[in-house]
Design a protein around this motif. Sequence first.
Motif, mmCIF file in Angstrom:
data_model
loop_
_atom_site.group_PDB
_atom_site.id
_atom_site.type_symbol
_atom_site.label_atom_id
_atom_site.label_comp_id
_atom_site.label_asym_id
_atom_site.label_seq_id
_atom_site.Cartn_x
_atom_site.Cartn_y
_atom_site.Cartn_z
ATOM 1 N N GLU A 304 0.836 -1.201 0.000
ATOM 2 C CA GLU A 304 0.000 0.000 0.000
ATOM 3 C C GLU A 304 0.875 1.258 0.000
ATOM 4 O O GLU A 304 0.627 2.208 -0.750
ATOM 5 C CB GLU A 304 -0.827 -0.077 1.277
ATOM 6 C CG GLU A 304 -1.686 1.083 1.604
ATOM 7 C CD GLU A 304 -2.407 0.773 2.907
ATOM 8 O OE1 GLU A 304 -1.753 0.681 3.960
ATOM 9 O OE2 GLU A 304 -3.639 0.615 2.866
ATOM 10 N N GLN A 305 1.902 1.221 0.824
ATOM 11 C CA GLN A 305 2.780 2.378 0.920
ATOM 12 C C GLN A 305 3.483 2.650 -0.402
ATOM 13 O O GLN A 305 3.639 3.793 -0.817
ATOM 14 C CB GLN A 305 3.816 2.096 2.005
ATOM 15 C CG GLN A 305 4.317 3.342 2.666
ATOM 16 C CD GLN A 305 5.175 2.972 3.850
ATOM 17 O OE1 GLN A 305 4.925 1.958 4.497
ATOM 18 N NE2 GLN A 305 6.179 3.770 4.120
ATOM 19 N N LEU A 308 1.031 4.226 -2.726
ATOM 20 C CA LEU A 308 0.698 5.614 -2.374
ATOM 21 C C LEU A 308 1.891 6.546 -2.579
ATOM 22 O O LEU A 308 1.792 7.749 -2.364
ATOM 23 C CB LEU A 308 0.219 5.700 -0.917
ATOM 24 C CG LEU A 308 -1.096 4.989 -0.608
ATOM 25 C CD1 LEU A 308 -1.456 5.113 0.859
ATOM 26 C CD2 LEU A 308 -2.231 5.531 -1.477
ATOM 27 N N GLY A 309 3.018 5.959 -2.983
ATOM 28 C CA GLY A 309 4.180 6.789 -3.295
ATOM 29 C C GLY A 309 4.951 7.243 -2.077
ATOM 30 O O GLY A 309 5.726 8.190 -2.139
ATOM 31 N N GLY A 310 4.737 6.575 -0.944
ATOM 32 C CA GLY A 310 5.467 6.944 0.270
ATOM 33 C C GLY A 310 6.812 6.255 0.329
ATOM 34 O O GLY A 310 7.038 5.250 -0.334
ATOM 35 N N LYS A 311 7.714 6.837 1.122
ATOM 36 C CA LYS A 311 9.006 6.174 1.349
ATOM 37 C C LYS A 311 8.762 4.981 2.262
ATOM 38 O O LYS A 311 7.848 5.001 3.069
ATOM 39 C CB LYS A 311 9.979 7.140 2.038
ATOM 40 C CG LYS A 311 10.463 8.242 1.132
ATOM 41 C CD LYS A 311 11.398 9.169 1.914
ATOM 42 C CE LYS A 311 11.115 10.616 1.603
ATOM 43 N NZ LYS A 311 11.450 11.502 2.710
ATOM 44 N N PRO A 312 9.574 3.925 2.135
ATOM 45 C CA PRO A 312 9.371 2.783 3.009
ATOM 46 C C PRO A 312 9.663 3.099 4.477
ATOM 47 O O PRO A 312 10.324 4.061 4.766
ATOM 48 C CB PRO A 312 10.351 1.742 2.482
ATOM 49 C CG PRO A 312 11.302 2.446 1.595
ATOM 50 C CD PRO A 312 10.686 3.740 1.181
#
Lengths: 312, 256
Positions: A304-305, A308-312
């Motif tokens: 999901e992360q 959503l384009g988030g950093k790990p």
Amino acid sequence: MKRLACALLMLLASQLGAADFDYRLAAVQVAKDVYAFIGKTEDFTTDNGGNIVNTAFIVAPQGVIVIDTGSSLRYGQQMRRAIATVTAKPIALVINTHHHPDHFLGNQAFADVPIAALAETRNGIAADGNAFAENLFRMSGDWMKGTEVQVPSRTLSPGRLDVAGRSLRLVALDGHTGADLVIDDEASGVIFAGDLVFNGRAPTTPHADVAHWLAALDRLEALTRESGFKLLLPGHGKPTSDAAPIRQTRAWLSWLTAAMRESAKSGLDMNDVLARPLPAEFADMPLAATEYRRSVGHLFPAAEQEALGGKP
Amino acid sequence: MKYPLTIAAIALAALMPPAEAAALRENGDPLDSARWSEMRKAFLAGAPVLFDPRVKVIAPSTAENPMQVPVTVDATALPGVVEVVVFADFNPIVQVLRFFPEAAPAFLGFRVKLQQSTPVRAAARTADGVWHVGGAWVNTVGGGCTAPSAAGGSKEWQQRLNEVSGRQWSEGPNAGRVRLRIVHPMDTGLVAGTPAFFLEEINFTDTAGKRVMRVQTYEPVSENPVFTLNRGEAAGPLEASGRDNNGNAFKARIAQ
């Protein structure tokens, strides 16, 4: 009437089985001098008491090498008694393949002999062992009575291990957990795969790194292609003389990660992902629905992360 | 029927499919929780209450991870929802969040920390002042509210506090959906030595500055909260802005 009496007797027998806390462990000879205790392909219950795992032993020239010790003090004690009915040789070494509780909570019954594991497995048992044990008290009930964590006393390194007159090849892999030991007993051709391989039972993923796990399965399959290979003993499910359970485990993990990634990409919420039906290929596999639900909790947040384009 | 329905409820029932109308009730908690009357007093006092199947709370019956229990509230079958309050009867901190759908459908997905098995409920207030209540039991081994956040073990989150990542979907079966994740420890204050530190308010506005939805969050919302909204047909980027209880504010644009 006869059938009813028979059913009642069976019911009574199963009740007795639970009441006397006897796992009825029977050593199955799988190769020359190699024996296994094959657990049920079930989840922990107060009926099975945690007898859901495969453990094994090798009768080496100067002593016995034990591979994993089961899920409770009682399991370890009963396993040791069952070994003694096969051989009078002393236990030379106990090995824990990884830090999951069904593989090391019987260690207590072997406290008088050396217990060995990879460094990260030892650390994992020391750090998480008590929490794991608490969880099993909740799931398996009184079968767990008296069980305490016994951290392995020795550290294993990958490579050749000569013990009790037997030469084992230790292969350090990871992916199911942070450290998964594979033992290749070249004398018998048996590969002890630990929980990197599940046969006819959905794999568990609480500490999984699926990419590493898939790489480990490739290494394992290569081992089964070597000329001396005779038998593969998975951590759960029946032993086989081929690599089929490796491919089955790989198929499950590949499907699972693809499903997580694709679900996240298409905008599904975790509850939507939980509601997805299992593909026909896995629908009848024992514990598939249960392990799928657990795995969504373990693996979906990372997918999901990423979506959503988030950093790990 | 033991308790007669009020005239308002009868009028309501007349507008619904028979199966749903049959499930409407004013008394007798369908989840049979010992704390229902307290919950009612705390959150819905002085207003008419209806247990209403049109307010759906979707959650796993057994939570694998009590720190991250997925909950989806879908009250879109109920017209005219003004406010939705979500609470968990047996949690040490009962109130999870409130949301005000305004220009969006009454739908919100999120995750919550649960300390023990409990009903998770959503009460949706319609413009006529009636609270429509739905809920689901979630069984869990607990520890969700008194276990430390992962952020407690590292300092990295401090540089990333309130960092928002998110996306909107304009095509496919989930067109109109918005999902976002906010980096925040959401500390409950129930862990010794760690004060309560949590997001309190999130506002979603469109490019014209019109508010789409307002969300008030409380301590039980999971660490690094993830939200799922259905925006309906509106197009264009969405702005998410808000602050935590220490006054740390954020503002982020979620592109389409």
